[in-house]
Design an enzyme around this catalytic site. Structure first.
Site, PDB file in Angstrom:
ATOM      1  N   SER A  10       0.858  -1.194   0.000  1.00 31.16           N
ATOM      2  CA  SER A  10       0.000   0.000   0.000  1.00 31.16           C
ATOM      3  C   SER A  10       0.886   1.234   0.000  1.00 31.16           C
ATOM      4  O   SER A  10       2.056   1.173   0.401  1.00 31.16           O
ATOM      5  CB  SER A  10      -0.863   0.008   1.268  1.00 31.16           C
ATOM      6  N   TYR A  38      -2.322  -1.079  10.629  1.00 36.21           N
ATOM      7  CA  TYR A  38      -2.410  -1.463   9.216  1.00 36.21           C
ATOM      8  C   TYR A  38      -1.152  -1.036   8.448  1.00 36.21           C
ATOM      9  O   TYR A  38      -0.554  -1.834   7.718  1.00 36.21           O
ATOM     10  CB  TYR A  38      -3.653  -0.812   8.603  1.00 36.21           C
TER      11      TYR A  38
HETATM   12  P1  NAD Z   1     -11.871  -5.713  -0.088  1.00 40.86           P
HETATM   13  O1  NAD Z   1     -12.566  -5.549   1.201  1.00 40.86           O
HETATM   14  O2  NAD Z   1     -12.712  -5.840  -1.294  1.00 40.86           O
HETATM   15  O3  NAD Z   1     -10.875  -6.948  -0.033  1.00 40.86           O
HETATM   16  C1  NAD Z   1     -10.266  -7.400   1.143  1.00 40.86           C
HETATM   17  C2  NAD Z   1     -10.581  -8.880   1.261  1.00 40.86           C
HETATM   18  O4  NAD Z   1      -9.787  -9.418   2.309  1.00 40.86           O
HETATM   19  C3  NAD Z   1     -12.012  -9.200   1.622  1.00 40.86           C
HETATM   20  O5  NAD Z   1     -12.834  -9.315   0.498  1.00 40.86           O
HETATM   21  C4  NAD Z   1     -11.871 -10.520   2.360  1.00 40.86           C
HETATM   22  O6  NAD Z   1     -12.224 -11.595   1.515  1.00 40.86           O
HETATM   23  C5  NAD Z   1     -10.405 -10.622   2.666  1.00 40.86           C
HETATM   24  N1  NAD Z   1     -10.176 -10.917   4.076  1.00 40.86           N
HETATM   25  C6  NAD Z   1     -10.140 -10.060   5.114  1.00 40.86           C
HETATM   26  N2  NAD Z   1      -9.919 -10.741   6.252  1.00 40.86           N
HETATM   27  C7  NAD Z   1      -9.812 -12.045   5.922  1.00 40.86           C
HETATM   28  C8  NAD Z   1      -9.565 -13.242   6.649  1.00 40.86           C
HETATM   29  N3  NAD Z   1      -9.388 -13.225   7.982  1.00 40.86           N
HETATM   30  N4  NAD Z   1      -9.547 -14.409   5.977  1.00 40.86           N
HETATM   31  C9  NAD Z   1      -9.743 -14.449   4.634  1.00 40.86           C
HETATM   32  N5  NAD Z   1      -9.953 -13.342   3.891  1.00 40.86           N
HETATM   33  C10 NAD Z   1      -9.984 -12.164   4.528  1.00 40.86           C
HETATM   34  O7  NAD Z   1     -10.900  -4.459  -0.210  1.00 40.86           O
HETATM   35  P2  NAD Z   1      -9.662  -4.140  -1.199  1.00 40.86           P
HETATM   36  O8  NAD Z   1      -9.432  -2.703  -1.071  1.00 40.86           O
HETATM   37  O9  NAD Z   1      -9.853  -4.734  -2.526  1.00 40.86           O
HETATM   38  O10 NAD Z   1      -8.461  -4.842  -0.446  1.00 40.86           O
HETATM   39  C11 NAD Z   1      -7.572  -5.713  -1.082  1.00 40.86           C
HETATM   40  C12 NAD Z   1      -6.149  -5.433  -0.658  1.00 40.86           C
HETATM   41  O11 NAD Z   1      -5.762  -4.170  -1.148  1.00 40.86           O
HETATM   42  C13 NAD Z   1      -5.908  -5.422   0.847  1.00 40.86           C
HETATM   43  O12 NAD Z   1      -4.712  -6.103   1.132  1.00 40.86           O
HETATM   44  C14 NAD Z   1      -5.755  -3.952   1.138  1.00 40.86           C
HETATM   45  O13 NAD Z   1      -4.951  -3.736   2.263  1.00 40.86           O
HETATM   46  C15 NAD Z   1      -5.076  -3.493  -0.129  1.00 40.86           C
HETATM   47  N6  NAD Z   1      -5.163  -2.055  -0.370  1.00 40.86           N
HETATM   48  C16 NAD Z   1      -6.367  -1.451  -0.542  1.00 40.86           C
HETATM   49  C17 NAD Z   1      -6.398  -0.091  -0.748  1.00 40.86           C
HETATM   50  C18 NAD Z   1      -7.701   0.637  -0.936  1.00 40.86           C
HETATM   51  O14 NAD Z   1      -7.696   1.865  -0.900  1.00 40.86           O
HETATM   52  N7  NAD Z   1      -8.817  -0.031  -1.147  1.00 40.86           N
HETATM   53  C19 NAD Z   1      -5.211   0.645  -0.786  1.00 40.86           C
HETATM   54  C20 NAD Z   1      -4.005  -0.003  -0.610  1.00 40.86           C
HETATM   55  C21 NAD Z   1      -3.989  -1.365  -0.394  1.00 40.86           C
END
Ligand code: NAD
Ligand code: MG
Length: 302
Positions: free
Chosen positions: A194, A207
């Site tokens: 991230s 985080y």
């Molecule tokens: P999202 O909520 O759609 O995806 C996160 C997923 O993590 C969930 O759908 C869930 O299936 C999974 N998850 C959480 N806890 C879990 C557990 N205990 N066991 C199994 N699965 C679990 O959101 P997203 O933004 O697509 O997130 C995906 C990745 O991107 C994450 O690692 C997040 O940190 C990273 N990210 C997101 C952003 C943003 O702004 N959305 C920015 C930087 C990084």
């Protein structure tokens, strides 16, 4: 190879106005939340991503594949010709069903293996099952993540700290440890870091700490496993319009202006992340390992 879809990801245009801009409607769900509950709906490339056979016949395990960035990666990988095991939490099954239908519409295999990645035994079983059911394991994409905003360090409970570490760091370790011995030369691992790895927000203490750890883990593992012909890279998104944010990832008052402080003045969409995961999974990136790539709307990584 898949039939070309009506394109809105490939025609030249101004990126500032390509996708929705703030203000967004105030909204909230309890974690992990459902993609289907978001307003406006994120774009995962459902109607736009075109495959070119870059992952023909590859076997991929994707965590967090039900929603957000993981969903966009799953759709893109299927259109590039990969068969996919999807991991997500059981409570997210309705989101996952939509992704499974989209993968199967491409004539690819979609195998759902839901379960909690905080559990070491489950992580090991997931990799073993993915390998057995797909008949091999060529790509591991670690997308699952936990993010809970708290204004003060005193508000971060030990339970939250532990759950964030387990989901974001321990699971990555367990999954990679189990996957590497099963992977052939040419295989790839892609982790999800991230912008928070480098520019932590005050509200994301635990985080951001995990995301910095993912960068170090990615670089160290890459140096180890290149001897086996396995490459390891990470994608570091900036603000992306996913349910992670309105389900506790941001303080609720930040949602209407989410992404508004980037140089592009809008959040990115999951569809804008997926092509980078495809590149890093494919043989096209054969000389790239141990790298972290930003998708940040103009806030460059250091
Ligand atoms: P999202 O909520 O759609 O995806 C996160 C997923 O993590 C969930 O759908 C869930 O299936 C999974 N998850 C959480 N806890 C879990 C557990 N205990 N066991 C199994 N699965 C679990 O959101 P997203 O933004 O697509 O997130 C995906 C990745 O991107 C994450 O690692 C997040 O940190 C990273 N990210 C997101 C952003 C943003 O702004 N959305 C920015 C930087 C990084
Ligand atoms: Mg989800």
């Amino acid at each position: 190879m898949s039939t070309p879809k009506p394109s809105n990801q490939y025609s030249m245009r101004n990126p500032l106005t390509q996708y929705p801009q703030p203000p967004f409607p105030a909204q909230g769900q309890s974690a992990p939340g459902l993609d289907s509950g978001m307003q406006p709906k994120p774009d995962h490339g459902e109607h736009s991503y075109q495959g070119f056979g870059r992952l023909q016949g590859r076997k991929a395990l994707i965590t967090g594949a039900d929603s957000g960035i993981g969903r966009a990666v799953a759709i893109a990988f299927a259109r590039e010709g990969a068969d996919i095991v999807l991991n997500y939490l059981p409570i997210e099954h309705s989101d996952a069903k939509e992704v499974i239908q989209l993968i199967e519409a491409e004539g690819r295999r979609a195998i759902a293996l839901p379960g909690d990645l905080k559990d070491e035994a489950f992580c090991r079983e997931l990799v073993s099952q993915a390998h057995d059911q797909l008949g091999g394991l060529d790509i591991l994409v670690n997308v699952a993540g936990k993010q809970v905003a708290r204004k003060q360090v005193g508000q971060v409970s030990s339970e939250q700290f532990d759950a964030t570490m387990k989901t974001n760091v321990y699971a990555l370790f367990w999954l990679c440890q189990a996957a590497v011995p099963l992977m052939p030369a040419g295989a790839t691992i892609i982790n999800t870091a991230s912008i928070q790895s480098y520019q932590p927000s005050a509200t994301l203490l635990d985080y951001a700490t995990t995301k910095a750890a993912i960068v170090a883990f990615t670089k160290a593992l890459a140096k180890q496993v290149i001897e086996r012909g396995i490459r390891v890279n990470a994608v570091a998104p900036g603000p992306i319009w996913t349910v992670l944010q309105p389900s506790g990832g941001q303080p609720p008052e930040k949602i209407p202006d989410f992404g508004g402080h980037t140089p592009m003045k809008r959040p990115g969409q999951p569809a804008e992340c997926a092509p980078l995961y495809v590149l890093l999974a494919s043989q096209e990136s054969s000389y790239i390992t141990g790298e972290v790539f930003g998708v940040t709307g103009g806030n460059p990584l250091p």
